[in-house]
Design a protein around this motif. Sequence first.
Motif, short mmCIF file in Angstrom:
data_model
loop_
_atom_site.label_atom_id
_atom_site.label_comp_id
_atom_site.label_asym_id
_atom_site.label_seq_id
_atom_site.Cartn_x
_atom_site.Cartn_y
_atom_site.Cartn_z
N GLY A 183 0.83 -1.20 0.00
CA GLY A 183 0.00 0.00 0.00
C GLY A 183 0.87 1.25 0.00
O GLY A 183 2.09 1.17 0.20
N ILE A 184 0.23 2.38 -0.22
CA ILE A 184 0.92 3.67 -0.23
C ILE A 184 0.26 4.60 0.79
O ILE A 184 -0.96 4.76 0.80
CB ILE A 184 0.87 4.31 -1.63
CG1 ILE A 184 1.55 3.41 -2.65
CG2 ILE A 184 1.55 5.68 -1.61
CD1 ILE A 184 1.46 3.93 -4.07
N VAL A 185 1.06 5.20 1.65
CA VAL A 185 0.54 6.17 2.62
C VAL A 185 0.12 7.43 1.86
O VAL A 185 0.94 8.04 1.16
CB VAL A 185 1.61 6.51 3.68
CG1 VAL A 185 1.08 7.59 4.64
CG2 VAL A 185 2.03 5.26 4.44
N ILE A 199 -4.24 4.79 3.93
CA ILE A 199 -3.37 4.00 3.06
C ILE A 199 -4.17 3.53 1.85
O ILE A 199 -5.25 2.93 2.00
CB ILE A 199 -2.79 2.80 3.81
CG1 ILE A 199 -1.90 3.28 4.97
CG2 ILE A 199 -1.98 1.91 2.87
CD1 ILE A 199 -1.31 2.17 5.79
N GLU A 200 -3.64 3.81 0.67
CA GLU A 200 -4.28 3.33 -0.56
C GLU A 200 -3.76 1.93 -0.87
O GLU A 200 -2.54 1.71 -0.98
CB GLU A 200 -3.96 4.27 -1.72
CG GLU A 200 -4.67 3.87 -3.00
CD GLU A 200 -4.39 4.82 -4.14
OE1 GLU A 200 -5.17 4.84 -5.11
OE2 GLU A 200 -3.38 5.56 -4.07
N VAL A 237 0.00 -3.70 8.83
CA VAL A 237 0.65 -2.70 7.99
C VAL A 237 2.11 -2.62 8.42
O VAL A 237 2.41 -2.15 9.52
CB VAL A 237 -0.05 -1.33 8.14
CG1 VAL A 237 0.61 -0.30 7.22
CG2 VAL A 237 -1.54 -1.45 7.84
N ASN A 238 3.01 -3.12 7.57
CA ASN A 238 4.42 -3.29 7.96
C ASN A 238 4.55 -4.02 9.29
O ASN A 238 5.39 -3.69 10.13
CB ASN A 238 5.15 -1.94 8.02
CG ASN A 238 5.87 -1.62 6.72
OD1 ASN A 238 5.55 -2.17 5.66
ND2 ASN A 238 6.84 -0.73 6.78
N GLY A 239 3.66 -5.01 9.45
CA GLY A 239 3.72 -5.86 10.64
C GLY A 239 2.96 -5.35 11.84
O GLY A 239 2.87 -6.05 12.84
N THR A 240 2.40 -4.14 11.75
CA THR A 240 1.67 -3.56 12.88
C THR A 240 0.17 -3.79 12.69
O THR A 240 -0.40 -3.38 11.67
CB THR A 240 1.92 -2.04 12.98
OG1 THR A 240 3.33 -1.80 13.00
CG2 THR A 240 1.28 -1.46 14.21
N ILE A 277 -13.53 3.18 4.99
CA ILE A 277 -13.07 2.75 3.67
C ILE A 277 -13.65 3.69 2.63
O ILE A 277 -14.87 3.94 2.61
CB ILE A 277 -13.50 1.30 3.37
CG1 ILE A 277 -12.97 0.35 4.45
CG2 ILE A 277 -12.99 0.86 1.99
CD1 ILE A 277 -13.52 -1.07 4.33
N ASN A 278 -12.80 4.20 1.76
CA ASN A 278 -13.23 5.07 0.67
C ASN A 278 -12.60 4.56 -0.62
O ASN A 278 -11.45 4.84 -0.91
CB ASN A 278 -12.82 6.52 0.93
CG ASN A 278 -13.33 7.48 -0.14
OD1 ASN A 278 -14.13 7.11 -0.99
ND2 ASN A 278 -12.84 8.72 -0.10
N ASN A 279 -13.39 3.76 -1.37
CA ASN A 279 -12.87 3.08 -2.56
C ASN A 279 -11.69 2.20 -2.17
O ASN A 279 -11.86 1.26 -1.41
CB ASN A 279 -12.51 4.09 -3.64
CG ASN A 279 -13.73 4.85 -4.14
OD1 ASN A 279 -14.80 4.26 -4.28
ND2 ASN A 279 -13.59 6.13 -4.42
N SER A 280 -10.47 2.51 -2.62
CA SER A 280 -9.31 1.68 -2.31
C SER A 280 -8.46 2.27 -1.19
O SER A 280 -7.34 1.81 -0.95
CB SER A 280 -8.45 1.49 -3.56
OG SER A 280 -8.01 2.74 -4.05
N THR A 281 -8.98 3.29 -0.49
CA THR A 281 -8.24 3.91 0.62
C THR A 281 -8.81 3.45 1.95
O THR A 281 -10.03 3.55 2.19
CB THR A 281 -8.29 5.44 0.52
OG1 THR A 281 -7.68 5.85 -0.70
CG2 THR A 281 -7.54 6.08 1.68
#
Length: 207
Positions: free
Chosen positions: A10-12, A26-27, A44-47, A54-58
């Motif tokens: 994902g991308i922050v 996070i998208e 998310v990175n293990g956390t 949820i907003n579409n893919s975010t």
Amino acid sequence: MFTGIIQTKGIVVSCDDHDYGKRLDIEIVDMPLPIPQIGDSIAVNGTCLTVIEINNSTFRFDVSSETLHRTLIHAWRCGDRVNIEKALTLSTPLGGHLVSGHIDGIGTILFFEDTGSYRRMRIRVDKEFAKFLAHKGSVTIDGISLTVNSIFDDLQWTEFDLMLVPHTVEQTTLGELSIGDSVHIEVDQIARYIHRMESLKTDKTSD
């Protein structure tokens, strides 16, 4: 619970401060089906974080001050890429090892060494982690289940080597990291409980 097998990245897209901690967006475009719902857990990175919107893919998460204190999330910025894994279900293959999503500490990458198509990575952690690491044992790095290849102890630090297969380098954020970067560490659950039981035996013997 999780397995340490990364499903996508994902991308922050936002990371805003709040009185209680941070609100993180996070998208995740390639989220595997079924799509997580509000209230579900995602590593998310293990956390382990809980989806609150949820907003579409975010996907939106609230991150507490305690989690910020123990992880690298406080330093995340827009555009940072992160490893994503949905929570384990009874029908999920256990391809890695049992991972709780609770970060134990931070490690530092000392070097990479390419061996053919494989990549060896060495990580330094505080000495307190030595008791939880074993040759051919499991450890989680930024949410990724990996096997400890070798361990080196001194008075202050413990260092350990990991061998990354090409798939791991390509499909996770480990292929994007550099020497000196920090990573999340979660020790093996079995090692944690064994250490606890052994410490109790020692305490009883000394009574």
